[in-house]
Enzyme design. Structure first.
Site, short mmCIF file in Angstrom:
data_model
loop_
_atom_site.label_atom_id
_atom_site.label_comp_id
_atom_site.label_asym_id
_atom_site.label_seq_id
_atom_site.Cartn_x
_atom_site.Cartn_y
_atom_site.Cartn_z
N CYS A 40 13.60 24.60 4.08
CA CYS A 40 12.72 25.41 3.22
C CYS A 40 11.92 24.50 2.29
CB CYS A 40 13.55 26.40 2.42
SG CYS A 40 14.62 27.43 3.45
N MET A 41 11.14 25.09 1.43
CA MET A 41 10.27 24.28 0.55
C MET A 41 11.07 23.35 -0.35
SD MET A 41 7.33 25.51 -2.13
CE MET A 41 6.37 26.31 -0.84
N ASP A 42 12.21 23.83 -0.87
CA ASP A 42 12.96 23.00 -1.81
C ASP A 42 14.47 23.08 -1.60
OD1 ASP A 42 11.97 25.29 -4.48
OD2 ASP A 42 13.22 25.61 -2.71
N ARG B 126 -10.56 0.96 15.03
CA ARG B 126 -10.38 1.62 13.74
C ARG B 126 -11.26 0.90 12.73
NH1 ARG B 126 -4.37 2.19 11.21
NH2 ARG B 126 -4.96 0.11 10.49
N LYS C 156 0.84 -1.20 0.00
CA LYS C 156 0.00 0.00 0.00
C LYS C 156 0.87 1.25 0.00
CE LYS C 156 -0.34 0.33 5.05
NZ LYS C 156 -1.23 0.48 6.21
N ARG D 24 1.16 -10.56 7.39
CA ARG D 24 1.00 -9.39 6.51
C ARG D 24 2.08 -8.33 6.80
NH1 ARG D 24 -4.13 -9.07 8.85
NH2 ARG D 24 -3.53 -7.00 9.59
N HIS E 241 -6.29 -6.34 13.06
CA HIS E 241 -5.03 -5.59 13.12
C HIS E 241 -4.72 -5.23 14.56
CE1 HIS E 241 -1.80 -3.63 11.00
NE2 HIS E 241 -2.06 -2.44 11.54
N TYR F 29 15.75 30.94 6.84
CA TYR F 29 14.65 31.74 7.39
C TYR F 29 14.71 31.81 8.91
CZ TYR F 29 12.30 31.56 2.83
OH TYR F 29 11.96 31.70 1.50
#
Length: 394
Positions: free
Chosen positions: A329-331, A148, A50, A236, A180, A282
């Site tokens: 940072c973002m990238d 769940r 998954k 599993r 589970h 930053y």
């Protein structure tokens, strides 16, 4: 338990020209599955693929798991099951997390087995069986204490009352019953035995209702490795297929004969000299303490590097460990390489990889940012290309 580390392809350098890539050693996945089978020799093994095989790449990882001896594949989402079928994967395949309106008819036509935990899902499976003329092969998902997904109490009684009759009409074939664990990563926790007892009680309850599925399954990675009494007919494992320990407090991957399959790599995009007292990134939450050299890594939180790795994320350059310097940072993020560093633009950066080879690991990152290794590998962004190394037989 200590065994030989799973065999796999040699470590390979990051391909040039990639700002970042995730190398996936398919040979390690095959060998990990073989090792897991040795931990559960009396049960069949479902490799859980998954979430894009925990970020490792759905189809290549599934094929590698089957080469290693997996006899089933498991996914949460129906779309992933159908993608595997489109790719020509024919192994027994279970999908277990659904919403009303999904294409159960298409699933039956592709021989996808369905996890059923609600009355609406049972109704929808029956409708699909009638419309396609195919028997719906299902596994009853029961809640034994996780709180769940899974049927319990009145819903479970209602489902069992109907299933036996539907089987006699050949609309359904109940292949399995499963649940589970809540605390499988803590094998001595009292809920572990309580859930097993509850599971065995539900199996008996089903039998009294005339429902006797041949496949009982409860063990995830942790229980596969630490609790033989929970192996039943099928185990599993998910995380352990990819060489990560589901119980890091009890053992490393090497202790269980596993090897990490993913290495997250980048290259330095620049290296520059920097004076003492300079704030970095930053908010200037990191300040250089001496004249030093800074390396820029072109990866950030859009690639899956946690922002919480600010000032704590472990990184390796030229065999030497460093820590993220300043805000992620973002990238991009920065490394303080030290005043004597010989690093140059283009040098390889290992964010995480194989612990036995001395690299930072996904578990190291999990400890640094207070999460779990599952999240570290699955959060690697889709724009980071997966480079699958050729498999090696286990």
């Amino acid at each position: 338990m200590t065994t030989d580390t799973a065999s796999s392809s040699p470590l390979a350098p990051a391909p040039p020209g990639f700002p970042a890539c995730a190398q996936v050693d398919l040979g390690a996945i095959s060998a990990n599955v073989a090792a897991l089978r040795r931990h559960a020799p009396t049960a069949e093994l479902m490799a859980v693929v998954k979430a894009d095989a925990y970020g490792h790449g759905l189809v290549p990882s599934a094929r590698a798991a089957l080469r290693g001896g997996a006899t089933w594949l498991g996914v949460a989402q129906l779309g992933e099951a159908l993608e595997l079928r489109r790719a020509g994967v024919t192994a027994p395949l279970l999908s277990w997390l659904h919403v009303p309106g999904q294409d159960f008819a298409g699933a039956l036509e592709q021989d996808v087995q369905l996890g059923i935990s609600t009355t609406w899902a049972l109704d929808q499976a029956v409708d699909a069986a009638r419309s396609t003329g195919r028997t719906a092969r299902i596994h009853l998902k029961v809640d034994t204490g996780l709180g769940r997904n899974g049927a319990w109490d009145a819903d479970l009684v209602a489902i069992l009352e109907r299933v036996a009759a539907l089987e006699s009409e050949q609309l359904l074939d109940v292949v399995g019953i499963f649940s589970h664990f809540a605390y499988a990563d803590a094998p001595q926790h009292p809920t572990v035995r309580a859930q097993q007892e509850r599971f065995e009680g539900i199996v008996e309850q089903a039998a009294r209702a005339g429902v006797r599925p041949p496949v009982r399954h409860l063990a995830n990675s942790a229980a596969t490795l630490t609790n033989a009494s929970a192996h039943y007919d099928l185990v599993r494992p998910g995380l352990a297929v990819y060489g990560l320990s589901p119980v890091p407090d009890l053992g490393s991957p090497e202790d269980f004969g596993l090897r990490e399959a993913m290495r997250l790599l980048s290259h330095l995009s620049s290296v520059k000299d920097c004076p003492a007292g300079q704030g970095i990134s930053y908010g200037h939450v990191y300040t250089t303490s001496e004249q030093t050299r800074l390396g820029l890594v072109p990866m950030g939180y859009s690639d899956g590097v946690p922002r919480h790795a600010t000032n704590v994320g472990p990184v390796q350059v030229a065999g030497r460990r460093h820590t993220v310097a300043g805000r992620v940072c973002m990238d991009q993020f920065v490394l303080d390489l030290g005043p004597e560093s010989p690093a140059r633009a283009g040098d390889e950066v290992v964010l995480f990889g194989v612990g036995a080879a001395g690299e930072p690991t996904a578990q190291d990152w999990a400890a640094a940012v207070d999460t779990i290794n599952y999240e570290v590998v699955t959060r690697v962004g889709a724009k980071v290309p997966r480079v699958h190394l050729d498999e090696v037989a286990p």
